[in-house]
Design a protein around this motif. Structure first.
Motif, mmCIF file in Angstrom:
data_model
loop_
_atom_site.group_PDB
_atom_site.id
_atom_site.type_symbol
_atom_site.label_atom_id
_atom_site.label_comp_id
_atom_site.label_asym_id
_atom_site.label_seq_id
_atom_site.Cartn_x
_atom_site.Cartn_y
_atom_site.Cartn_z
ATOM 1 N N GLY A 77 6.470 -7.452 2.721
ATOM 2 C CA GLY A 77 6.879 -8.152 3.926
ATOM 3 C C GLY A 77 7.589 -7.269 4.937
ATOM 4 N N PHE A 78 8.157 -6.160 4.475
ATOM 5 C CA PHE A 78 8.839 -5.232 5.382
ATOM 6 C C PHE A 78 7.925 -4.762 6.511
ATOM 7 C CE2 PHE A 78 7.034 -2.556 2.063
ATOM 8 C CZ PHE A 78 6.377 -1.585 2.805
ATOM 9 N N ALA A 79 6.624 -4.724 6.263
ATOM 10 C CA ALA A 79 5.677 -4.246 7.268
ATOM 11 C C ALA A 79 5.616 -5.168 8.484
ATOM 12 C CB ALA A 79 4.285 -4.115 6.658
ATOM 13 N N PHE A 80 6.135 -6.375 8.336
ATOM 14 C CA PHE A 80 6.065 -7.352 9.412
ATOM 15 C C PHE A 80 7.434 -7.649 10.022
ATOM 16 C CE2 PHE A 80 2.940 -8.465 6.052
ATOM 17 C CZ PHE A 80 1.794 -8.070 6.722
ATOM 18 N N SER A 81 8.419 -6.850 9.719
ATOM 19 C CA SER A 81 9.799 -7.164 10.104
ATOM 20 C C SER A 81 10.013 -7.245 11.609
ATOM 21 C CB SER A 81 10.768 -6.151 9.483
ATOM 22 O OG SER A 81 10.499 -4.851 9.976
ATOM 23 N N GLY A 97 6.506 6.812 -5.438
ATOM 24 C CA GLY A 97 5.347 6.729 -4.551
ATOM 25 C C GLY A 97 5.626 5.902 -3.304
ATOM 26 N N LEU A 98 6.350 4.789 -3.474
ATOM 27 C CA LEU A 98 6.682 3.965 -2.319
ATOM 28 C C LEU A 98 7.671 4.688 -1.411
ATOM 29 C CD1 LEU A 98 6.296 1.327 -0.798
ATOM 30 C CD2 LEU A 98 8.069 0.303 -2.274
ATOM 31 N N ALA A 99 8.611 5.418 -1.994
ATOM 32 C CA ALA A 99 9.556 6.198 -1.180
ATOM 33 C C ALA A 99 8.815 7.239 -0.345
ATOM 34 C CB ALA A 99 10.598 6.861 -2.069
ATOM 35 N N ILE A 100 7.856 7.904 -0.937
ATOM 36 C CA ILE A 100 7.048 8.889 -0.200
ATOM 37 C C ILE A 100 6.285 8.192 0.928
ATOM 38 C CG2 ILE A 100 5.047 10.430 -0.393
ATOM 39 C CD1 ILE A 100 6.170 11.101 -3.268
ATOM 40 N N HIS A 101 5.733 7.018 0.642
ATOM 41 C CA HIS A 101 5.029 6.245 1.672
ATOM 42 C C HIS A 101 5.969 5.900 2.828
ATOM 43 C CE1 HIS A 101 2.130 3.477 3.421
ATOM 44 N NE2 HIS A 101 3.060 2.520 3.412
ATOM 45 N N PHE A 102 7.204 5.519 2.517
ATOM 46 C CA PHE A 102 8.173 5.203 3.565
ATOM 47 C C PHE A 102 8.421 6.422 4.462
ATOM 48 C CE2 PHE A 102 10.404 1.614 1.007
ATOM 49 C CZ PHE A 102 9.457 0.701 1.424
ATOM 50 N N VAL A 103 8.434 7.596 3.876
ATOM 51 C CA VAL A 103 8.650 8.815 4.662
ATOM 52 C C VAL A 103 7.405 9.120 5.504
ATOM 53 C CG1 VAL A 103 9.009 11.314 4.537
ATOM 54 C CG2 VAL A 103 10.331 9.778 3.056
ATOM 55 N N GLU A 104 6.237 9.120 4.867
ATOM 56 C CA GLU A 104 5.010 9.535 5.539
ATOM 57 C C GLU A 104 4.476 8.509 6.535
ATOM 58 O OE1 GLU A 104 2.371 10.477 2.306
ATOM 59 O OE2 GLU A 104 3.388 12.394 1.905
ATOM 60 N N ALA A 105 4.566 7.226 6.213
ATOM 61 C CA ALA A 105 3.946 6.206 7.062
ATOM 62 C C ALA A 105 4.942 5.443 7.941
ATOM 63 C CB ALA A 105 3.178 5.207 6.194
ATOM 64 N N GLU A 110 15.214 11.095 -0.257
ATOM 65 C CA GLU A 110 16.490 10.617 -0.801
ATOM 66 C C GLU A 110 16.963 9.350 -0.090
ATOM 67 O OE1 GLU A 110 17.823 11.668 -3.603
ATOM 68 O OE2 GLU A 110 16.142 13.072 -3.728
ATOM 69 N N ALA A 111 16.714 9.246 1.204
ATOM 70 C CA ALA A 111 17.090 8.039 1.948
ATOM 71 C C ALA A 111 16.129 6.882 1.645
ATOM 72 C CB ALA A 111 17.094 8.330 3.444
ATOM 73 N N ALA A 112 14.867 7.199 1.407
ATOM 74 C CA ALA A 112 13.849 6.164 1.203
ATOM 75 C C ALA A 112 13.836 5.614 -0.221
ATOM 76 C CB ALA A 112 12.472 6.722 1.548
ATOM 77 N N ARG A 113 14.245 6.410 -1.195
ATOM 78 C CA ARG A 113 14.125 5.975 -2.589
ATOM 79 C C ARG A 113 14.918 4.711 -2.907
ATOM 80 N NH1 ARG A 113 14.918 6.031 -7.913
ATOM 81 N NH2 ARG A 113 13.148 6.674 -9.197
ATOM 82 N N PRO A 114 16.174 4.568 -2.462
ATOM 83 C CA PRO A 114 16.882 3.311 -2.760
ATOM 84 C C PRO A 114 16.218 2.075 -2.139
ATOM 85 C CG PRO A 114 18.428 4.995 -2.022
ATOM 86 C CD PRO A 114 17.052 5.538 -1.814
ATOM 87 N N VAL A 115 15.604 2.245 -0.978
ATOM 88 C CA VAL A 115 14.907 1.127 -0.336
ATOM 89 C C VAL A 115 13.657 0.777 -1.146
ATOM 90 C CG1 VAL A 115 13.795 0.321 1.787
ATOM 91 C CG2 VAL A 115 15.808 1.823 1.902
ATOM 92 N N GLU A 139 12.773 -2.777 -3.037
ATOM 93 C CA GLU A 139 11.520 -3.523 -2.861
ATOM 94 C C GLU A 139 10.854 -3.819 -4.204
ATOM 95 O OE1 GLU A 139 9.779 -4.840 -0.223
ATOM 96 O OE2 GLU A 139 11.449 -4.356 1.096
ATOM 97 N N LEU A 140 10.775 -2.809 -5.051
ATOM 98 C CA LEU A 140 10.157 -3.017 -6.361
ATOM 99 C C LEU A 140 11.036 -3.884 -7.253
ATOM 100 C CD1 LEU A 140 8.516 0.386 -6.496
ATOM 101 C CD2 LEU A 140 7.404 -1.632 -7.410
ATOM 102 N N GLY A 141 12.350 -3.745 -7.104
ATOM 103 C CA GLY A 141 13.267 -4.570 -7.895
ATOM 104 C C GLY A 141 13.096 -6.048 -7.603
ATOM 105 N N HIS A 142 12.900 -6.373 -6.333
ATOM 106 C CA HIS A 142 12.674 -7.771 -5.954
ATOM 107 C C HIS A 142 11.414 -8.307 -6.638
ATOM 108 C CE1 HIS A 142 12.325 -11.403 -3.579
ATOM 109 N NE2 HIS A 142 11.130 -11.017 -3.173
#
Length: 155
Positions: A31-35, A82-90, A97-102, A106-109
């Motif tokens: 859902g973050f993609a639609f924020s 992998g999702l953290a890398i996607h957050f950086v690249e896309a 390091e900033a993207a990994r907790p986010v 997301e995966l925790g939810h």
């Protein structure tokens, strides 16, 4: 530990989404993609992705259905990275390091949602724009209870 994998009942996802997630991909709501979306953004295939598309974690495409499935700790950790890398690249995150907790959040939810259900439970997401942003609702169809009209997209 449980998470959700893309389930494809037919080929309709290939037609309704700009990029369809592939069967067996691990998935999150995405859902973050639609924020930052507004009503004018909800047209065509983008509307379909917004309204009820789960996000696959390999293709970053969308899927209508996911199914609750066990996942190993190692695979789960790899998905976070992998999702953290996607957050950086896309998405332009300032770094891994900033993207990994986010990504972990997301995966925790998704993990928490899946832990409440038996294996093979079918999950459906429904989104709507609200004044405060985005509202997501999740529906579960328990194995053995599903009727064709619960999951079929035809009349």
């Amino acid at each position: 530990m449980k998470l959700a994998q893309v389930l494809r009942l037919d080929d309709s996802d290939e037609n309704v989404f700009e990029r369809a997630a592939q069967p067996g991909e691990w998935a999150i709501s995405g859902g973050f993609a639609f924020s930052n979306w507004e009503e004018g953004d909800l047209v065509g295939q983008q509307r379909q992705a917004f309204t009820n598309g789960w996000m696959g974690l390999e293709s970053f495409g969308r899927a209508t259905f996911v199914v609750v499935t066990p996942i190993s700790e190692e695979d789960y950790a790899a998905l976070i990275d992998g999702l953290a890398i996607h957050f950086v690249e896309a998405w332009g995150a300032p770094g891994f390091e900033a993207a990994r907790p986010v990504a972990e959040e997301e995966l925790g939810h998704m993990r928490e949602m899946c832990e409440d259900h038996d294996d093979n439970t079918l999950l459906i997401v429904e989104r709507e724009l609200v004044p405060a942003g985005l509202n997501e609702k999740f529906r579960a169809i328990v194995p053995g209870e599903a009727k064709i009209e619960d999951i079929a997209g035809h009349g």
